[in-house]
Enzyme design. Structure first.
Site: not given
Ligand code: IPE
Ligand code: IPE
Ligand code: MG
Length: 246
Positions: A19, A16, A64
């Site tokens: 982004g 993770d 997602n």
């Protein structure tokens, strides 16, 4: 390479933070996912070098799909690109690839690519790499239960265990999540029953050898009790949970 006992047999990672890595650099989120592929390549190499037998990574969750369409299509394109770029090296390095997750709904081209990559590396035995794509822990439990019902088998723990998508490997010893969040987000719900958890503040593209070493050092200091007392574990270490219910 035989690993010392304190090295986990199976490491699983929620990769993770891609982004945020990109956004902090004023880049599109997909640029973070591209760096994420580079981080995964390094991590596979480092895990193999350390004698870790199984690495399972969370690449794309059932949820997602709810992201913006351009990010979803960017991720799918990246997967196709990574298959063509990375598989020859993985094959040469002795890595056996498995894609774990729901395939229904994926394009025929993508499914063919996944199957081709699995076929090309099926004979390898140095390390197993499970890439969870279109995967959710709840999906896995439900599909395993459905398979048992379809076969007329009783829904027992041992039967479910054998019908789960990761039945070819033992449960993860260590689950790492990068990116600072401390949650499971529908990863390995069944299999992580007794996994040690490690949360790293590093964003996935920055997760390097040193960060992996930190997680492995923490793991080596943990006492896994599987429900027993500390005194029992010290006297006679228990077999892993999976072999108890098989
Ligand atoms: C993880 O990174 C990769 C996927 C979920 C595909 P994120 O894209 O979730 O990164 P953050 O959490 O937004 O930083
Ligand atoms: C989990 O990360 C899924 C993957 C790393 C593939 P998410 O970024 O989707 O998780 P949440 O939404 O923050 O819980
Ligand atoms: Mg995230």
């Amino acid at each position: 390479m035989t690993a010392p006992v304190s090295v986990p047999h199976h490491v699983a990672i929620v990769m993770d933070g891609n982004g945020r890595w990109a956004t902090r650099r004023f880049l599109p989120r997909v640029a973070g996912h591209k760096q994420g592929v580079n981080a995964l390549r390094r991590c596979v190499h480092a895990c193999a070098e350390r004698g870790i037998q199984v690495l399972t990574v969370f690449a794309f969750s059932s949820e997602n799909w709810n992201r913006p369409a351009d990010e979803v299509s960017g991720l799918l394109e990246l997967l196709v690109l990574a298959l063509s770029r990375e598989v020859p090296q993985l094959r040469a390095d002795g890595v056996q690839l498995h894609f774990i997750g729901e395939r229904r709904g994926l394009s025929a081209r993508l499914i063919a690519g996944l199957e081709q990559a699995e076929g090309a590396t099926a004979g390898n035995s140095r390390m197993v790499l499970n890439v969870c794509f279109n995967y959710g822990g709840r999906w896995d439990i439900a599909q395993a239960a459905q398979a048992l019902v379809a076969r007329g088998e009783p829904v027992t723990e041992a039967n479910l265990d054998r019908a789960m998508a990761l039945a070819h490997v033992p449960d993860p010893d260590l689950v790492i999540r990068t990116g600072g969040e401390q949650r499971i987000s529908n990863f390995l719900l069944w299999q992580s029953a007794y996994s040690e958890l490690f949360f790293s503040d590093k964003l996935w593209p920055e997760f390097d050898e040193a960060a992996l070493a930190e997680a492995l050092t923490a793991y080596a200091s943990r006492e896994r009790r599987f429900g027993q007392t500390s005194a029992q574990v010290v006297r006679e270490p228990l077999a892993p949970l999976q072999s108890q219910i098989a």
